[in-house]
Write a protein that holds these residues in place. Structure first.
Motif, PDB file in Angstrom:
ATOM      1  N   VAL A 289       0.804  -0.637   0.375  1.00 37.25           N
ATOM      2  CA  VAL A 289      -0.021  -0.255   0.009  1.00 37.25           C
ATOM      3  C   VAL A 289       0.648   1.370  -0.142  1.00 37.25           C
ATOM      4  O   VAL A 289       0.652   1.921  -0.776  1.00 37.25           O
ATOM      5  CB  VAL A 289      -1.359   0.162   1.074  1.00 37.25           C
ATOM      6  CG1 VAL A 289      -1.722   1.402   1.065  1.00 37.25           C
ATOM      7  CG2 VAL A 289      -1.587  -1.076   0.831  1.00 37.25           C
TER       8      VAL A 289
ATOM      9  N   LYS B 237     -12.704   4.330  -0.642  1.00 34.13           N
ATOM     10  CA  LYS B 237     -12.722   2.996  -1.573  1.00 34.13           C
ATOM     11  C   LYS B 237     -12.904   1.532  -0.428  1.00 34.13           C
ATOM     12  O   LYS B 237     -13.593   0.489  -0.950  1.00 34.13           O
ATOM     13  CB  LYS B 237     -12.119   2.881  -2.327  1.00 34.13           C
ATOM     14  CG  LYS B 237     -11.639   3.956  -3.660  1.00 34.13           C
ATOM     15  CD  LYS B 237     -10.975   4.164  -4.518  1.00 34.13           C
ATOM     16  CE  LYS B 237     -11.382   5.053  -5.267  1.00 34.13           C
ATOM     17  NZ  LYS B 237      -9.827   5.103  -6.429  1.00 34.13           N
TER      18      LYS B 237
ATOM     19  N   THR C 245     -11.619  -4.918  -7.997  1.00 34.68           N
ATOM     20  CA  THR C 245     -10.576  -4.896  -7.253  1.00 34.68           C
ATOM     21  C   THR C 245      -9.406  -6.237  -7.744  1.00 34.68           C
ATOM     22  O   THR C 245      -8.595  -6.125  -7.496  1.00 34.68           O
ATOM     23  CB  THR C 245     -11.166  -5.024  -5.727  1.00 34.68           C
ATOM     24  OG1 THR C 245     -12.035  -3.876  -5.255  1.00 34.68           O
ATOM     25  CG2 THR C 245      -9.706  -5.056  -4.769  1.00 34.68           C
TER      26      THR C 245
ATOM     27  N   ILE D 193      -7.611  -4.442 -10.075  1.00 40.68           N
ATOM     28  CA  ILE D 193      -6.515  -3.852  -9.100  1.00 40.68           C
ATOM     29  C   ILE D 193      -5.234  -4.392  -8.718  1.00 40.68           C
ATOM     30  O   ILE D 193      -4.754  -4.112  -8.822  1.00 40.68           O
ATOM     31  CB  ILE D 193      -7.431  -2.634  -7.725  1.00 40.68           C
ATOM     32  CG1 ILE D 193      -8.313  -1.859  -9.021  1.00 40.68           C
ATOM     33  CG2 ILE D 193      -6.210  -1.470  -7.360  1.00 40.68           C
ATOM     34  CD1 ILE D 193      -8.010  -1.337  -9.881  1.00 40.68           C
TER      35      ILE D 193
ATOM     36  N   VAL E  87      -1.638  -4.053  -9.727  1.00 42.49           N
ATOM     37  CA  VAL E  87      -0.370  -3.318  -8.537  1.00 42.49           C
ATOM     38  C   VAL E  87       0.682  -4.795  -9.172  1.00 42.49           C
ATOM     39  O   VAL E  87       1.687  -4.301  -8.484  1.00 42.49           O
ATOM     40  CB  VAL E  87      -0.845  -3.699  -7.201  1.00 42.49           C
ATOM     41  CG1 VAL E  87       0.089  -3.374  -6.207  1.00 42.49           C
ATOM     42  CG2 VAL E  87      -1.872  -2.900  -6.698  1.00 42.49           C
TER      43      VAL E  87
ATOM     44  N   LYS F  81      -3.455 -12.168   0.482  1.00 46.77           N
ATOM     45  CA  LYS F  81      -4.549 -12.282   0.552  1.00 46.77           C
ATOM     46  C   LYS F  81      -5.606 -12.817   1.613  1.00 46.77           C
ATOM     47  O   LYS F  81      -6.800 -12.508   1.887  1.00 46.77           O
ATOM     48  CB  LYS F  81      -5.569 -12.640  -1.000  1.00 46.77           C
ATOM     49  CG  LYS F  81      -4.915 -12.186  -2.299  1.00 46.77           C
ATOM     50  CD  LYS F  81      -6.203 -11.735  -3.297  1.00 46.77           C
ATOM     51  CE  LYS F  81      -6.066 -11.051  -4.791  1.00 46.77           C
ATOM     52  NZ  LYS F  81      -6.769 -10.531  -5.453  1.00 46.77           N
TER      53      LYS F  81
HETATM   54  C1  HEM Z   1      -6.814  -2.192  -3.495  1.00 48.28           C
HETATM   55  C2  HEM Z   1      -9.841  -4.914  -1.041  1.00 48.28           C
HETATM   56  C3  HEM Z   1      -6.417  -7.504  -0.449  1.00 48.28           C
HETATM   57  C4  HEM Z   1      -2.947  -4.255  -1.838  1.00 48.28           C
HETATM   58  C5  HEM Z   1      -8.197  -2.121  -3.227  1.00 48.28           C
HETATM   59  C6  HEM Z   1      -9.344  -1.651  -3.660  1.00 48.28           C
HETATM   60  C7  HEM Z   1     -10.120  -2.333  -2.566  1.00 48.28           C
HETATM   61  C8  HEM Z   1      -9.196  -3.432  -1.134  1.00 48.28           C
HETATM   62  C9  HEM Z   1     -11.343  -2.570  -2.423  1.00 48.28           C
HETATM   63  C10 HEM Z   1      -9.780  -0.817  -4.424  1.00 48.28           C
HETATM   64  C11 HEM Z   1      -9.063   0.267  -3.277  1.00 48.28           C
HETATM   65  C12 HEM Z   1      -8.640   1.652  -4.123  1.00 48.28           C
HETATM   66  O1  HEM Z   1      -8.577   2.156  -5.597  1.00 48.28           O
HETATM   67  O2  HEM Z   1      -7.682   2.351  -3.180  1.00 48.28           O
HETATM   68  C13 HEM Z   1      -9.128  -5.485  -0.261  1.00 48.28           C
HETATM   69  C14 HEM Z   1      -9.423  -6.712   0.471  1.00 48.28           C
HETATM   70  C15 HEM Z   1      -8.289  -7.589   0.816  1.00 48.28           C
HETATM   71  C16 HEM Z   1      -7.158  -7.218   0.057  1.00 48.28           C
HETATM   72  C17 HEM Z   1     -11.060  -6.697   0.509  1.00 48.28           C
HETATM   73  C18 HEM Z   1      -8.188  -9.116   1.539  1.00 48.28           C
HETATM   74  C19 HEM Z   1      -9.035  -9.272   1.475  1.00 48.28           C
HETATM   75  C20 HEM Z   1      -4.578  -7.069  -0.370  1.00 48.28           C
HETATM   76  C21 HEM Z   1      -3.590  -6.993  -0.051  1.00 48.28           C
HETATM   77  C22 HEM Z   1      -2.929  -5.914  -0.554  1.00 48.28           C
HETATM   78  C23 HEM Z   1      -3.332  -5.242  -0.960  1.00 48.28           C
HETATM   79  C24 HEM Z   1      -3.805  -8.680   0.711  1.00 48.28           C
HETATM   80  C25 HEM Z   1      -1.378  -6.496  -0.221  1.00 48.28           C
HETATM   81  C26 HEM Z   1      -0.726  -7.413  -0.146  1.00 48.28           C
HETATM   82  C27 HEM Z   1      -3.572  -3.094  -2.413  1.00 48.28           C
HETATM   83  C28 HEM Z   1      -3.223  -2.249  -3.317  1.00 48.28           C
HETATM   84  C29 HEM Z   1      -4.556  -1.587  -3.437  1.00 48.28           C
HETATM   85  C30 HEM Z   1      -5.515  -2.568  -3.293  1.00 48.28           C
HETATM   86  C31 HEM Z   1      -1.975  -1.777  -3.545  1.00 48.28           C
HETATM   87  C32 HEM Z   1      -3.612  -0.753  -4.681  1.00 48.28           C
HETATM   88  C33 HEM Z   1      -4.905   0.626  -4.985  1.00 48.28           C
HETATM   89  C34 HEM Z   1      -4.044   1.911  -4.001  1.00 48.28           C
HETATM   90  O3  HEM Z   1      -3.436   1.415  -3.356  1.00 48.28           O
HETATM   91  O4  HEM Z   1      -3.478   2.073  -5.116  1.00 48.28           O
HETATM   92  N1  HEM Z   1      -7.876  -3.358  -2.108  1.00 48.28           N
HETATM   93  N2  HEM Z   1      -7.724  -5.796  -0.540  1.00 48.28           N
HETATM   94  N3  HEM Z   1      -4.892  -5.842  -0.801  1.00 48.28           N
HETATM   95  N4  HEM Z   1      -5.497  -3.242  -2.733  1.00 48.28           N
HETATM   96 FE1  HEM Z   1      -6.497  -4.124  -1.451  1.00 48.28          FE
END
Ligand code: HEM
Length: 405
Positions: free
Chosen positions: A153, A168, A195, A198, A202, A224
């Motif tokens: 993040v 979001k 998502t 996305i 990433v 995840k």
């Molecule tokens: C983006 C939820 C797991 C890293 C997003 C977004 C959502 C989300 C709703 C879109 C938000 C946006 O556009 O800013 C979730 C859920 C997860 C999960 C519910 C698991 C149940 C993870 C994991 C990682 C991660 C495990 C990293 C190890 C990111 C990153 C973004 C993102 C880097 C890119 C958007 C940004 O921050 O620019 N996630 N996520 N997510 N998520 Fe996840």
């Protein structure tokens, strides 16, 4: 190109870390022990059993990498913005490989169960007031002590647009609790599939960041599920700690809403736990041992508490949010995140929150907290809901990022 130039990176890195604080992923940031959780405990009861640290998203990744390399992403984002409801056709004009992937990814799994979805909604309706606070200060704060997630993040676009990112993520927590989340007029399948896209973006982008070690592909299946546990499992554990009595059907329904979310986010069914017992066993192996503060996580946690919540919402100030984080996640995590002790709110939460919840939940024979404490807690919950609803009023669109931080 899509890559972030060194100069941009230096300009962006103004916080605690700066450009010199390059990643040290050598530290124990991922599960060290071998994977032993059996797919027999999953929603489908079987599977290959590969260690999820070695699996990413082979269905989405090549498609999204191709789209990012060869398509006009702002145009794709404009089309994605028009796709809102579960039963809505995939917008015309998206490239064929992306359409095929989205059609495939939006299908309800065979184990989806309408009765459980309805029970999950009951749970959300009854516990909604606590859920917003818990998603923010149990799950949201915990994300900062999950090293892989905090780093992904921090170095992605969202790390420098935190308010937008929080809104979001709040939408995700809101959509999952709606009456028709996974049904025709609902939005949760779309939110999850976007998502998933996305996350694939990433995976394609982050390794191009000068801060990111090329050999480490972010957001594995293990990552995840760790995040899944920081949400679903952590919240169920917290309700148990608070002695909130939850009817079995509702607990199973809440689990089901998260099983479906996991599936639509691209988690393989063989890793999605079938029961809360299995979820807890998995979290003991996956989540609990890796919790650790990193410089990136500390900075994100403080940014979160400093978000500048609406000035009228006096109880959403940094010291009170810090105290709430300490209360829910414990002294170790709070100290590691360098959250200050709070002389009034720390003891107030410690001694009065339990009775406050018990009285609210109609448990008999509890000595109620003082009127002042009850007023403060009610007001805290009320202000939090006000903030939450205001955030959700803006139109939000989950979009493919084009740059890193
Ligand atoms: C983006 C939820 C797991 C890293 C997003 C977004 C959502 C989300 C709703 C879109 C938000 C946006 O556009 O800013 C979730 C859920 C997860 C999960 C519910 C698991 C149940 C993870 C994991 C990682 C991660 C495990 C990293 C190890 C990111 C990153 C973004 C993102 C880097 C890119 C958007 C940004 O921050 O620019 N996630 N996520 N997510 N998520 Fe996840």
């Amino acid at each position: 190109g899509l890559g972030l130039s060194r100069r941009d990176a230096l300009r962006a890195g103004g916080g605690l870390i700066g450009a010199a604080g390059a990643l040290a992923l050598g530290a124990r940031t991922a599960r060290a022990d071998p994977w032993t959780w059996s797919p027999s405990g999953s929603v489908v009861g079987s599977g290959g059993g590969a260690d999820p640290l070695t699996v990413w998203d082979p269905e989405a990744d090549p498609v999204i990498a191709d789209v990012m390399d060869h398509q006009d992403i702002p145009r794709i984002n404009n089309l994605l913005r028009t796709w809102v409801y579960n039963d809505q056709p995939i917008p015309d004009g998206l490239p064929q490989n992306m359409r095929d992937f989205m059609e495939y990814a939006r299908q309800l799994p065979s184990w989806a169960d309408e009765a459980k979805m309805a029970a999950g909604f009951e749970f959300n309706k009854k516990r909604g007031t606590y859920l917003g606070v818990l998603y923010a200060f149990a799950s949201g704060m915990m994300a900062n002590v999950i090293p892989h997630e905090a780093r992904a993040v921090y170095y992605s676009r969202g790390g420098s647009h935190l308010k937008d990112r929080i809104a979001k993520t709040a939408k995700f927590g809101y959509d999952i609790g709606t009456v028709n989340a996974y049904q025709p007029g609902g939005e949760m399948i779309v939110t999850c599939v976007k998502t998933r896209i996305i996350h694939a973006a990433v995976r394609h982008l982050l390794p191009q960041s000068p801060h990111w070690p090329k050999e480490h592909t972010p957001i594995s299946q293990d990552d995840k599920m760790v995040t899944w546990h920081s949400l679903a499992t952590t919240i169920m554990r917290t309700f148990r700690t608070w002695n909130v009595q939850i009817p079995v059907a509702e607990a199973e329904g809440y689990l089901h809403t998260w099983q479906l979310a996991g599936h639509f986010l691209g988690i393989r069914d063989e890793y999605i736990p079938a029961t809360w017992e299995q979820a807890d066993a998995q979290a003991k192996q996956q989540l609990d041992p890796i919790i650790e503060a990193t410089p990136e996580g500390i900075e994100l946690a403080h940014n979160l508490m400093d978000l500048g919540f609406d000035l009228d919402l006096t109880l959403l100030s940094k010291p009170i949010l810090g105290a709430f984080t300490r209360f829910i996640l414990g002294d170790k995590i709070a100290d590691d995140l360098r959250i200050a002790r709070e002389p009034v709110w720390d003891p107030l939460l410690k001694f009065s929150w339990g009775p406050f919840v018990a009285v609210r939940e109609g448990v008999m024979g509890v000595i109620p907290p003082t009127a002042d404490a009850t007023w403060l807690f009610d007001e805290f919950l009320r202000q939090f809901v006000l903030w939450y609803m205001a955030e959700l009023r803006m139109p939000l669109s989950i979009e493919i990022p084009q740059t890193n931080r």
